[in-house]
Design a protein around this motif. Structure first.
Motif, short mmCIF file in Angstrom:
data_model
loop_
_atom_site.label_atom_id
_atom_site.label_comp_id
_atom_site.label_asym_id
_atom_site.label_seq_id
_atom_site.Cartn_x
_atom_site.Cartn_y
_atom_site.Cartn_z
N ILE A 271 107.74 -49.97 -119.28
CA ILE A 271 108.76 -50.88 -118.71
C ILE A 271 108.12 -51.90 -117.75
O ILE A 271 108.71 -52.94 -117.49
CB ILE A 271 109.88 -50.10 -117.99
N ALA A 272 106.93 -51.58 -117.25
CA ALA A 272 106.19 -52.51 -116.38
C ALA A 272 104.83 -52.67 -117.05
O ALA A 272 103.95 -51.81 -116.92
CB ALA A 272 106.06 -51.95 -114.98
N LEU A 273 104.67 -53.78 -117.79
CA LEU A 273 103.56 -53.85 -118.75
C LEU A 273 102.21 -54.18 -118.12
O LEU A 273 101.19 -53.91 -118.72
CB LEU A 273 103.88 -54.88 -119.83
N THR A 274 102.22 -54.76 -116.92
CA THR A 274 100.93 -55.15 -116.32
C THR A 274 100.71 -54.39 -115.01
O THR A 274 101.68 -53.94 -114.39
CB THR A 274 100.91 -56.66 -115.99
N PRO A 275 99.44 -54.27 -114.59
CA PRO A 275 99.18 -53.62 -113.29
C PRO A 275 99.94 -54.31 -112.15
O PRO A 275 100.40 -53.64 -111.22
CB PRO A 275 97.67 -53.77 -113.12
N ALA A 276 100.10 -55.63 -112.22
CA ALA A 276 100.81 -56.34 -111.13
C ALA A 276 102.28 -55.92 -111.09
O ALA A 276 102.85 -55.69 -110.01
CB ALA A 276 100.68 -57.85 -111.33
N LEU A 277 102.91 -55.80 -112.27
CA LEU A 277 104.31 -55.38 -112.29
C LEU A 277 104.45 -53.93 -111.83
O LEU A 277 105.41 -53.56 -111.14
CB LEU A 277 104.90 -55.55 -113.70
N GLN A 278 103.49 -53.09 -112.21
CA GLN A 278 103.53 -51.68 -111.79
C GLN A 278 103.36 -51.56 -110.27
O GLN A 278 104.05 -50.77 -109.61
CB GLN A 278 102.44 -50.88 -112.52
N GLN A 279 102.47 -52.37 -109.73
CA GLN A 279 102.25 -52.35 -108.27
C GLN A 279 103.51 -52.78 -107.53
O GLN A 279 103.89 -52.18 -106.52
CB GLN A 279 101.06 -53.30 -107.95
N ALA A 280 104.20 -53.80 -108.04
CA ALA A 280 105.44 -54.26 -107.39
C ALA A 280 106.50 -53.17 -107.48
O ALA A 280 107.15 -52.83 -106.48
CB ALA A 280 105.93 -55.55 -108.07
#
Ligand code: 0GY
Length: 293
Positions: A271-280
């Motif tokens: 659901i959060a495809l990039t490390p940046a989205l996962q971090q947020a």
């Protein structure tokens, strides 16, 4: 049989260890503690009676799943008695924050005490199967009382009720966090007016956040809950600075089976495809809302 005496499905006894490794400091922003009932009895007004789910079990699961912090949300089975929640916060060594449930009779002293204990919000629940009706004036008064503390309001409702509730939500003077994506009917798909309306609600109101949680509750197909993934992914991508993730452990009121908590963590990178989205999603957003003021 009364609702409170219905048979109850306990949480997964043996969750898998997730393959996905969350970033350091990841927050489970929606989970509960239940009881233990011998010390913290359930509310007489409750609509279900869960099995005990202690703070020690919650913290052990947090560590097992590779998470670092919890936001513990008062569940309706404890009514407005937040003692079990406050007990868990006191034991968490700063690694947990709370969302309480209060009535209009709460004193300013008690609100201040809860603030010092780590409470950062109140929850307004609109699910008729979980709570009796509370007049909007009462909720408005509570929201006005907690706003000066910098707290927010968590709201729990089902998608068909958004039209009726939205005019009330837009009067709230705080950040508003919607539980479980506003409980969409995932059978309708992400292009249906129901989910479009929810996205428009977030777009039109920058103070509204949402938890992209509970695929197990929303899924029509069952594990691995792929029918829910597009809903969560859409919200994470469109509102990356206003989304939270939570496990919902110990999963109150599951009707068929309790989810494998390891599987729920393994859904995060879908659901959060990039490390940046996962971090947020897992760190920056919950830290901003719950640990910084
Ligand atoms: C959830 C979901 C539920 C229950 C509660 O407070 C509660 O009793 O939150 C539910 O039954 O859908 O958010 O954990």
């Amino acid at each position: 049989m009364s609702a409170a005496a219905k048979p109850y499905i306990p949480w997964h006894p043996n969750p898998s260890r997730p393959h996905y490794v969350p970033p350091p400091g990841a927050v489970d922003a929606h989970c509960h503690v239940f009881g233990p009932a011998a010390k913290f009895p359930f509310a007489p007004t409750r609509k279900y009676t869960p099995v005990d789910a202690s703070k020690e079990q919650l913290f052990a699961l947090r560590d097992f799943l590779g998470l670092s912090r919890n936001v513990i949300v008062q569940a309706t089975c404890h009514g407005n008695d937040n003692a079990a929640l406050l007990d868990a916060l006191a034991a968490a060594k700063g690694l947990a924050r709370g969302v309480a449930s209060v009535g209009a009779d709460i004193s300013d002293d008690e609100l201040r005490r809860m603030d010092q204990a780590g409470v950062r919000g109140v929850r307004f629940n609109f699910l008729k199967r979980l709570v009796d009706f509370t007049p909007r004036e009462v909720l408005t008064e509570i929201a006005q009382r907690i706003a000066p503390l910098g707290w927010h309001v968590v709201v729990y409702f089902e998608a068909p009720d958004l039209a009726e509730l939205e005019p009330f939500f837009t009067t709230l003077p705080t950040t508003v966090v919607v539980d479980h994506m506003g409980r969409p009917d995932v059978g309708l798909g992400i292009d249906h007016p129901q989910f479009k309306r929810f996205r428009a609600f977030l777009r039109d109101n920058p103070n509204v956040w949402t938890k992209v949680s509970c695929p197990e509750r929303l899924s029509l197909r069952g594990p691995p809950y792929d029918d829910v993934t597009p809903f969560a992914r859409t919200l994470v991508e469109e509102f990356s600075g206003r989304v939270l993730w939570g496990s919902d452990w110990p999963h109150p009121n599951m009707t068929k089976e309790a989810p494998d908590d390891g599987l729920l963590v393994d859904i995060i990178p879908k659901i959060a495809l990039t490390p940046a989205l996962q971090q947020a999603l897992l760190v920056d957003n919950p830290m901003r809302l719950y640990w910084q003021r």
